[in-house]
Design an enzyme around this catalytic site. Structure first.
Site, PDB file in Angstrom:
ATOM      1  N   THR A 124      24.634  92.426 -44.915  1.00  0.00           N
ATOM      2  CA  THR A 124      23.423  91.835 -45.466  1.00  0.00           C
ATOM      3  C   THR A 124      23.057  90.522 -44.783  1.00  0.00           C
ATOM      4  OG1 THR A 124      23.828  92.845 -47.623  1.00  0.00           O
ATOM      5  CG2 THR A 124      22.360  90.962 -47.593  1.00  0.00           C
ATOM      6  N   ASP A 172      26.552  99.416 -41.613  1.00  0.00           N
ATOM      7  CA  ASP A 172      26.744  99.138 -43.025  1.00  0.00           C
ATOM      8  C   ASP A 172      28.243  99.160 -43.306  1.00  0.00           C
ATOM      9  OD1 ASP A 172      27.105  99.827 -45.946  1.00  0.00           O
ATOM     10  OD2 ASP A 172      24.918  99.642 -45.886  1.00  0.00           O
ATOM     11  N   SER A 212      29.838 100.180 -45.670  1.00  0.00           N
ATOM     12  CA  SER A 212      30.278 101.428 -46.294  1.00  0.00           C
ATOM     13  C   SER A 212      30.761 102.439 -45.255  1.00  0.00           C
ATOM     14  CB  SER A 212      29.142 102.046 -47.104  1.00  0.00           C
ATOM     15  OG  SER A 212      28.736 101.188 -48.146  1.00  0.00           O
ATOM     16  N   THR A 249      48.575  98.917 -60.013  1.00  0.00           N
ATOM     17  CA  THR A 249      47.872  98.928 -61.285  1.00  0.00           C
ATOM     18  C   THR A 249      46.356  98.966 -61.112  1.00  0.00           C
ATOM     19  OG1 THR A 249      47.488  97.720 -63.358  1.00  0.00           O
ATOM     20  CG2 THR A 249      47.971  96.398 -61.407  1.00  0.00           C
ATOM     21  N   GLN A 250      45.696  99.573 -62.077  1.00  0.00           N
ATOM     22  CA  GLN A 250      44.240  99.577 -62.117  1.00  0.00           C
ATOM     23  C   GLN A 250      43.691  98.223 -62.554  1.00  0.00           C
ATOM     24  OE1 GLN A 250      42.719 102.773 -64.567  1.00  0.00           O
ATOM     25  NE2 GLN A 250      44.165 104.261 -63.740  1.00  0.00           N
TER      26      GLN A 250
END
Length: 350
Positions: A25, A69, A71, A286-287
């Site tokens: 960005t 990008d 991603s 862990t989450q």
């Protein structure tokens, strides 16, 4: 193919900084026809930033021929970035990587394993708004990142780490996570203190900055045979089997509940054991955004420990992916030993 030959943005006082522009960005403009943000000739805009002229260091720039990008980042891009830094490592005092925010922490984590024992700052930064927008955060993020990359004390870099600078916070790269998509404080580090906090002055947290010993070493290979499985109530046996018994997967990162807990049903444990017995490495993280895995604290996680699941302690998912991709290429030691070591400041040892 891009040759990554630097161009000069400004001359300076002897300290040399290389900016590596990947996209994101920060370097976008709004295309009125397409009604979307698109990349533009970033070096032209850098030359128009008067603030850069007030910075002491000499600044050079290399850009990817086709900005991407974040991603679309993959292992090849991690290796390309590490290769650019290796090629120019002895010509510059610090590096600033301009990167999209969505996967910035993944890239920072991967680089922290590909570049072992760095003695120079490698600062990743970006923005939530493009550099041409009046309220953009891009100018401050970029200018401060350059200052940090150039900062020296006693003729040595103050922050010789792969790190992320964003909105007044300097974070260890493999401890950072993106937490906001619409606020300027996009990144945080739940399990590790900030390396610096920036206001009127840059207040370095020297106690928590990592000063490596030994020679800097670059690695040029990663494995993409990594899978990530997030546990959820009601997960099926078939989903677990597809992750654990997949021939193209050698390392599975298991995102568990709380302090490392998982279902205790026999079919779940048996499937995990079958995967481990077939040669798969299974890592438990862990989450939760904070805290760490403590296998054996509860009975459900003790069963994981008993069958050979590896504890990820307080590693982030981003660090776990980078370490697994790097660790799977090592033939000199086991993954269990690799994950027990604090190689780049990615975990807190007891």
């Amino acid at each position: 193919m891009t040759n990554f030959n630097p161009i000069t943005i400004k001359t300076g006082n002897g300290t040399r900084i290389l900016i590596i522009y990947t996209g994101g960005t920060l370097g976008m403009v709004f295309d009125e026809e397409k009604k979307t943000l698109v990349p533009f000739r970033f070096h032209d805009t850098l030359r128009k930033l008067p603030e850069l002229n007030h910075l002491p260091p000499e600044i050079h720039l290399v850009s990817f021929e086709k900005p991407f990008d974040s991603s679309d980042v993959d292992a090849d891009i991690y290796l390309t970035l590490a290769g650019i830094i290796e090629r120019h490592y002895h010509s510059y005092d610090g590096f600033v990587i301009i990167h999209g925010t969505d996967t910035m922490a993944f890239t920072a984590s991967a680089l922290s394993f590909l570049i072992h024992n760095p003695h120079k700052p490698i600062v990743l930064t970006g923005a939530q708004l493009p550099i041409g927008i009046p309220r953009t955060d891009a100018r401050e993020n970029l200018i401060t990142s350059i200052e940090i990359a150039a900062a020296r004390m006693n003729n040595k870099a103050i922050v010789p780490e792969v790190c992320i600078y964003f909105n007044g916070r300097l974070l260890r790269g493999n401890r950072a996570r993106k937490r906001e998509s619409s606020q300027f404080d996009a990144f945080d580090s739940e399990n590790y203190p900030y390396l610096a906090e920036i206001g009127v002055y840059i207040d370095y947290n020297f106690r928590h900055i990592r000063y490596s010993e030994g020679e800097t070493r670059f690695y040029n290979v990663l494995s993409d045979e990594v899978s990530v499985l997030t546990l959820f109530p009601g997960i099926s046996r078939e989903i677990l089997r597809k992750h654990l018994l997949n021939e193209s997967t050698r390392g599975v990162i298991l995102l568990t509940y709380g302090s490392g807990n998982a279902p205790s049903a026999d079919w779940f444990i048996d499937t995990l054991k079958q995967g481990i017995d077939s040669g798969k490495a299974v890592l438990n993280i862990t989450q939760c955004t904070g805290g760490k895995v403590m296998m054996g604290k509860y009975a459900s996680s003790q069963r994981l420990k008993d069958i050979g699941v590896i504890s990820g302690s307080d590693m982030t998912l981003e660090a776990a992916v980078g370490k697994m991709m790097w660790g799977l290429t090592r033939t000199d030691t086991s993954l269990k030993e690799i994950f027990a070591q604090n190689l780049a400041g990615e975990i807190s040892l007891p």
